[in-house]
Design a protein around this motif. Structure first.
Motif, PDB file in Angstrom:
ATOM      1  N   VAL A   1     -13.247   0.651  -6.538  1.00  0.00           N
ATOM      2  CA  VAL A   1     -14.428   0.086  -5.876  1.00  0.00           C
ATOM      3  C   VAL A   1     -13.973  -0.819  -4.741  1.00  0.00           C
ATOM      4  N   THR A   2     -14.435  -0.539  -3.546  1.00  0.00           N
ATOM      5  CA  THR A   2     -14.046  -1.342  -2.377  1.00  0.00           C
ATOM      6  C   THR A   2     -15.267  -1.874  -1.628  1.00  0.00           C
TER       7      THR A   2
ATOM      8  N   ARG B   1     -11.247 -13.888  -9.082  1.00  0.00           N
ATOM      9  CA  ARG B   1     -10.093 -13.169  -8.522  1.00  0.00           C
ATOM     10  C   ARG B   1      -9.697 -11.990  -9.412  1.00  0.00           C
ATOM     11  N   ARG B   2      -9.598 -12.226 -10.697  1.00  0.00           N
ATOM     12  CA  ARG B   2      -9.190 -11.148 -11.605  1.00  0.00           C
ATOM     13  C   ARG B   2     -10.228 -10.032 -11.636  1.00  0.00           C
ATOM     14  N   ALA B   3     -11.514 -10.400 -11.584  1.00  0.00           N
ATOM     15  CA  ALA B   3     -12.570  -9.391 -11.626  1.00  0.00           C
ATOM     16  C   ALA B   3     -12.566  -8.527 -10.375  1.00  0.00           C
ATOM     17  N   VAL B   4     -12.377  -9.138  -9.217  1.00  0.00           N
ATOM     18  CA  VAL B   4     -12.314  -8.368  -7.973  1.00  0.00           C
ATOM     19  C   VAL B   4     -11.096  -7.449  -7.985  1.00  0.00           C
ATOM     20  N   GLN B   5      -9.964  -7.965  -8.428  1.00  0.00           N
ATOM     21  CA  GLN B   5      -8.757  -7.129  -8.515  1.00  0.00           C
ATOM     22  C   GLN B   5      -8.986  -5.947  -9.439  1.00  0.00           C
TER      23      GLN B   5
ATOM     24  N   ARG C   1     -16.075  -5.857   8.749  1.00  0.00           N
ATOM     25  CA  ARG C   1     -16.235  -5.350   7.390  1.00  0.00           C
ATOM     26  C   ARG C   1     -16.748  -6.423   6.419  1.00  0.00           C
ATOM     27  N   THR C   2     -17.157  -7.557   6.957  1.00  0.00           N
ATOM     28  CA  THR C   2     -17.689  -8.637   6.130  1.00  0.00           C
ATOM     29  C   THR C   2     -18.847  -9.294   6.855  1.00  0.00           C
TER      30      THR C   2
ATOM     31  N   GLU D   1     -11.078 -11.771   0.728  1.00  0.00           N
ATOM     32  CA  GLU D   1      -9.637 -11.990   0.800  1.00  0.00           C
ATOM     33  C   GLU D   1      -8.915 -11.349  -0.378  1.00  0.00           C
ATOM     34  N   VAL D   2      -9.476 -11.522  -1.564  1.00  0.00           N
ATOM     35  CA  VAL D   2      -8.854 -10.952  -2.760  1.00  0.00           C
ATOM     36  C   VAL D   2      -8.866  -9.429  -2.688  1.00  0.00           C
ATOM     37  N   ALA D   3     -10.013  -8.850  -2.332  1.00  0.00           N
ATOM     38  CA  ALA D   3     -10.141  -7.395  -2.290  1.00  0.00           C
ATOM     39  C   ALA D   3      -9.174  -6.779  -1.286  1.00  0.00           C
ATOM     40  N   ARG D   4      -9.019  -7.425  -0.150  1.00  0.00           N
ATOM     41  CA  ARG D   4      -8.204  -6.831   0.907  1.00  0.00           C
ATOM     42  C   ARG D   4      -6.711  -6.944   0.662  1.00  0.00           C
ATOM     43  N   GLU D   5      -6.330  -7.765  -0.297  1.00  0.00           N
ATOM     44  CA  GLU D   5      -4.916  -7.793  -0.655  1.00  0.00           C
ATOM     45  C   GLU D   5      -4.473  -6.429  -1.177  1.00  0.00           C
ATOM     46  N   ALA D   6      -5.381  -5.724  -1.837  1.00  0.00           N
ATOM     47  CA  ALA D   6      -5.056  -4.409  -2.402  1.00  0.00           C
ATOM     48  C   ALA D   6      -5.700  -3.270  -1.623  1.00  0.00           C
ATOM     49  N   ALA D   7      -6.857  -3.544  -1.028  1.00  0.00           N
ATOM     50  CA  ALA D   7      -7.584  -2.492  -0.299  1.00  0.00           C
ATOM     51  C   ALA D   7      -8.089  -3.074   1.016  1.00  0.00           C
ATOM     52  N   PRO D   8      -7.302  -2.950   2.086  1.00  0.00           N
ATOM     53  CA  PRO D   8      -7.656  -3.573   3.371  1.00  0.00           C
ATOM     54  C   PRO D   8      -8.982  -3.120   3.963  1.00  0.00           C
TER      55      PRO D   8
END
Length: 263
Positions: free
Chosen positions: A68-69, A57-61, A119-120, A86-93
């Protein structure tokens, strides 16, 4: 649990055992039996798996904060709650994620979980065959390799007995500068006989025996990348969310973690 691929379910799968450790429901009796056997030998295993998940989670954030998206998650297992997309889209949908795994059951459940998300996607390939992975239409159709990509190898390289450096090099060559490499890896460093017993269990029970590696060996996997601070460290020490998340004995988590940036 729905339709199952025509596959031998008498042997545990590392992906489904991991799902069980995380409290997931996409596993079978044979996986649960092995997981409970492993936990009886090493009671801290669920905590180790949770620490690995927290690192992911921290690495993806971090990667998203760096702009990077796009994510190529190799050896992804089953994308249960809290996985990369899920983690990525919290900040970059608009984040795009390709999951890659060679376990047909893991892939089947992944497709069910992901549904028709445009997108997945998930690809059934072996990460040890990068040419095939990178040429897959699902990969080329979703990821733009002219823009940075985060290549994720989280809790999977210890199941690779081939030379992992050569495999990583192929993915390194496929992504542009500014891309990231994210690795977590089981290690003997700081461990007692429990780590050896755990390795032996996977060797005897699954088709994916474990090869634990030392900190210098994991550092060597980042050839061609600049390690992001704090470098290769035990799982809880990689950019913890707060000082309260740092264990007094981080070595007990038996895993190393690091992120590198392609120059």
């Amino acid at each position: 649990m729905g339709e199952r691929p025509d596959i031998d379910l008498t042997r545990p799968s590392a992906a489904r055992v991991y799902d069980y450790y995380l409290g997931g429901a996409h596993n079978f009796a044979v996986d649960r039996e092995m997981a409970e056997q492993a936990i009886s030998m090493w009671p801290e295993l669920p905590l180790i798996m949770q620490a690995n998940r927290a690192f992911l989670r921290r690495a993806v954030q971090f990667c998203v904060r760096e702009g990077v998206t796009q994510f190529l998650d190799l050896g992804s297992g089953i994308p249960t709650v809290g996985n990369v997309h899920e983690v990525a889209r919290e900040a970059a949908p608009d984040s795009r994620v390709v999951y890659v795994d060679n376990d047909p059951i893991a892939v089947t459940y992944s497709r069910t979980i992901l549904g028709d998300d445009p997108r997945t996607t998930v690809v059934q390939h072996d990460l040890r065959e990068p040419d095939e992975v990178l040429a897959a239409r699902e990969v080329t159709g979703l990821l733009d390799f002219d823009r940075p990509v985060a290549v994720m190898l989280v809790a999977v390289l210890h199941f690779v007995q081939d030379d992992p450096a050569k495999i990583i090099a192929a993915y390194h060559d496929a992504v542009p500068p500014g891309s990231y490499l994210v690795i977590s890896h089981a290690t003997h460093d700081g461990q007692d006989t429990q780590a050896d017993e755990h390795t032996d269990l996977y060797r005897r029970r699954t088709a994916t025996p474990m090869t634990m590696r030392s900190k210098p060996e994991v550092e060597a996997l980042f050839e061609g990348y600049e390690l992001v601070e704090p470098g290769v460290v035990h799982l809880p020490l990689w950019r913890p969310a707060s000082s309260e998340d740092v264990d007094e004995h981080p070595e007990r988590f038996a895993g190393l973690a690091a992120v590198g940036r392609k120059l």
